[in-house]
Design a protein around this motif. Structure first.
Motif, PDB file in Angstrom:
ATOM      1  N   ASP A  29       0.864  -1.184   0.000  1.00  0.00           N
ATOM      2  CA  ASP A  29       0.000   0.000   0.000  1.00  0.00           C
ATOM      3  C   ASP A  29       0.898   1.231   0.000  1.00  0.00           C
ATOM      4  OD1 ASP A  29      -2.515   1.316   0.028  1.00  0.00           O
ATOM      5  OD2 ASP A  29      -2.296   1.718   2.162  1.00  0.00           O
ATOM      6  N   THR A  30       0.332   2.371  -0.319  1.00  0.00           N
ATOM      7  CA  THR A  30       1.114   3.609  -0.351  1.00  0.00           C
ATOM      8  C   THR A  30       0.367   4.729   0.365  1.00  0.00           C
ATOM      9  OG1 THR A  30       0.132   4.349  -2.453  1.00  0.00           O
ATOM     10  CG2 THR A  30       2.138   2.998  -2.585  1.00  0.00           C
ATOM     11  N   GLU A  31       1.133   5.688   0.849  1.00  0.00           N
ATOM     12  CA  GLU A  31       0.590   6.941   1.375  1.00  0.00           C
ATOM     13  C   GLU A  31       1.314   8.074   0.670  1.00  0.00           C
ATOM     14  OE1 GLU A  31      -1.956   6.667   3.215  1.00  0.00           O
ATOM     15  OE2 GLU A  31      -1.734   4.609   3.943  1.00  0.00           O
ATOM     16  N   ALA A  32       0.564   9.088   0.266  1.00  0.00           N
ATOM     17  CA  ALA A  32       1.140  10.216  -0.465  1.00  0.00           C
ATOM     18  C   ALA A  32       0.556  11.519   0.062  1.00  0.00           C
ATOM     19  CB  ALA A  32       0.865  10.070  -1.963  1.00  0.00           C
ATOM     20  N   MET A  33       1.069  12.627  -0.456  1.00  0.00           N
ATOM     21  CA  MET A  33       0.579  13.937  -0.044  1.00  0.00           C
ATOM     22  C   MET A  33      -0.781  14.261  -0.648  1.00  0.00           C
ATOM     23  SD  MET A  33       2.604  15.192   2.157  1.00  0.00           S
ATOM     24  CE  MET A  33       2.034  16.895   2.204  1.00  0.00           C
ATOM     25  N   GLY A  34      -1.204  13.468  -1.623  1.00  0.00           N
ATOM     26  CA  GLY A  34      -2.491  13.667  -2.269  1.00  0.00           C
ATOM     27  C   GLY A  34      -2.694  12.595  -3.312  1.00  0.00           C
ATOM     28  N   LEU A  35      -3.627  12.816  -4.212  1.00  0.00           N
ATOM     29  CA  LEU A  35      -4.005  11.794  -5.175  1.00  0.00           C
ATOM     30  C   LEU A  35      -3.555  12.102  -6.593  1.00  0.00           C
ATOM     31  CD1 LEU A  35      -7.629  11.027  -3.901  1.00  0.00           C
ATOM     32  CD2 LEU A  35      -5.506   9.785  -3.406  1.00  0.00           C
ATOM     33  N   ASN A  36      -2.697  13.111  -6.763  1.00  0.00           N
ATOM     34  CA  ASN A  36      -2.162  13.448  -8.077  1.00  0.00           C
ATOM     35  C   ASN A  36      -0.680  13.082  -8.099  1.00  0.00           C
ATOM     36  OD1 ASN A  36      -1.007  14.692 -10.347  1.00  0.00           O
ATOM     37  ND2 ASN A  36      -2.450  16.401 -10.289  1.00  0.00           N
ATOM     38  N   PRO A  37      -0.296  11.975  -8.759  1.00  0.00           N
ATOM     39  CA  PRO A  37       1.110  11.538  -8.721  1.00  0.00           C
ATOM     40  C   PRO A  37       2.089  12.558  -9.270  1.00  0.00           C
ATOM     41  CG  PRO A  37      -0.306   9.780  -9.536  1.00  0.00           C
ATOM     42  CD  PRO A  37      -1.145  11.023  -9.482  1.00  0.00           C
ATOM     43  N   HIS A  38       1.649  13.416 -10.193  1.00  0.00           N
ATOM     44  CA  HIS A  38       2.543  14.429 -10.759  1.00  0.00           C
ATOM     45  C   HIS A  38       2.785  15.578  -9.779  1.00  0.00           C
ATOM     46  CE1 HIS A  38       2.753  12.646 -14.737  1.00  0.00           C
ATOM     47  NE2 HIS A  38       1.443  12.477 -14.708  1.00  0.00           N
ATOM     48  N   ARG A  39       1.810  15.836  -8.930  1.00  0.00           N
ATOM     49  CA  ARG A  39       1.913  16.951  -7.985  1.00  0.00           C
ATOM     50  C   ARG A  39       2.290  16.493  -6.580  1.00  0.00           C
ATOM     51  NH1 ARG A  39      -3.751  19.098  -6.578  1.00  0.00           N
ATOM     52  NH2 ARG A  39      -3.633  17.155  -5.369  1.00  0.00           N
ATOM     53  N   ASP A  40       1.738  15.365  -6.162  1.00  0.00           N
ATOM     54  CA  ASP A  40       1.819  14.932  -4.769  1.00  0.00           C
ATOM     55  C   ASP A  40       2.824  13.796  -4.616  1.00  0.00           C
ATOM     56  OD1 ASP A  40      -0.312  16.707  -4.176  1.00  0.00           O
ATOM     57  OD2 ASP A  40      -1.729  15.213  -4.913  1.00  0.00           O
ATOM     58  N   ARG A  41       3.830  14.025  -3.813  1.00  0.00           N
ATOM     59  CA  ARG A  41       4.911  13.051  -3.711  1.00  0.00           C
ATOM     60  C   ARG A  41       4.508  11.833  -2.891  1.00  0.00           C
ATOM     61  NH1 ARG A  41       7.969  13.264   1.118  1.00  0.00           N
ATOM     62  NH2 ARG A  41       7.547  15.067   2.442  1.00  0.00           N
ATOM     63  N   LEU A  42       5.134  10.716  -3.251  1.00  0.00           N
ATOM     64  CA  LEU A  42       5.002   9.481  -2.493  1.00  0.00           C
ATOM     65  C   LEU A  42       5.739   9.636  -1.171  1.00  0.00           C
ATOM     66  CD1 LEU A  42       4.216   6.421  -2.426  1.00  0.00           C
ATOM     67  CD2 LEU A  42       6.418   5.974  -3.531  1.00  0.00           C
ATOM     68  N   CYS A  43       5.077   9.287  -0.071  1.00  0.00           N
ATOM     69  CA  CYS A  43       5.673   9.475   1.252  1.00  0.00           C
ATOM     70  C   CYS A  43       6.013   8.163   1.952  1.00  0.00           C
ATOM     71  CB  CYS A  43       4.716  10.263   2.154  1.00  0.00           C
ATOM     72  SG  CYS A  43       4.317  11.917   1.555  1.00  0.00           S
TER      73      CYS A  43
END
Length: 210
Positions: A29-43
């Motif tokens: 599973d993943t957690e990111a800063m948001g739901l736009n992979p181009h804008r929101d980085r993978l954390c």
């Protein structure tokens, strides 16, 4: 009644440790800063072998994660995910690899549990496994330098039950004669993710419109 065992949660900063080895299948599973992979980085990337332990890989900006990338691209390791379309896309975008082979429990549920519109991970775990997952930390700040104990527990819970969930859903897929159809969907997921990353989510090239 015996109390459930407390899961082992191991945090890796920057990359998966060199001595961590997996075989067969892993839950991811993943957690990111948001739901736009181009804008929101993978954390954060969460991984479990289905053995009651979870490895949390905290992605550090500007720092490569070669061990994690190799694992995600390893054709001998099946990756179990829930809503794999997003996870595969952000992993491929962030790590620069093709993530395969993949199995998605959400797709499985939608193919066989057509009597309901409830296909979220929490709903499936409750209805098929009798496990209640807390979603309280879902919208917390995953880019924080230090993750709280609550964030770590939440992140781990999203992978600890995927093996058991897939076992239940695969039985239903076979029962309804849709296991091969599910596999065809899974095989397409890396390409679907590439299309999403190129902007073909909207307009959808499969839609019937001018």
């Amino acid at each position: 009644m015996t109390a459930p065992a407390t899961p082992s949660i191991l945090l890796h900063r920057g990359d998966l440790a060199d001595d961590v080895v997996f075989h067969g299948s892993i839950a991811v599973d993943t957690e990111a800063m948001g739901l736009n992979p181009h804008r929101d980085r993978l954390c954060l990337v969460q991984i479990s072998a289905g053995d009651g332990s979870a490895h949390l890989v905290q992605i550090l900006p500007g720092t490569p994660s070669p061990n994690l990338a190799r694992l995600m691209a390893d054709p001998s390791i099946t990756k179990l995910m829930h809503f794999a379309r997003f996870d595969v896309a952000i992993l491929q975008h962030s790590l620069g690899v093709t993530v395969a082979p993949v199995i998605c429990t959400k797709i499985a549920s939608k193919l066989v549990r057509t009597f309901t519109e409830r296909h979220g991970l929490a709903q499936l775990c409750r209805e098929l496994l009798g496990v209640d997952l807390s979603k309280q930390q879902q919208t917390s700040d995953w880019g924080a330098p230090e993750l709280t104990p609550e964030q770590k527990a939440y992140a781990a819970s999203d992978v600890l039950h995927l093996h058991a969930l897939w076992t239940k859903l695969e039985v239903l897929l076979h029962r309804e004669g849709r296991r091969d159809l599910a596999q065809a969907c899974y095989d397409f997921l890396p390409t679907r993710a590439r299309l999403d990353l190129l902007g073909y989510e909207d307009p959808d090239i499969f839609a019937h419109r001018a």
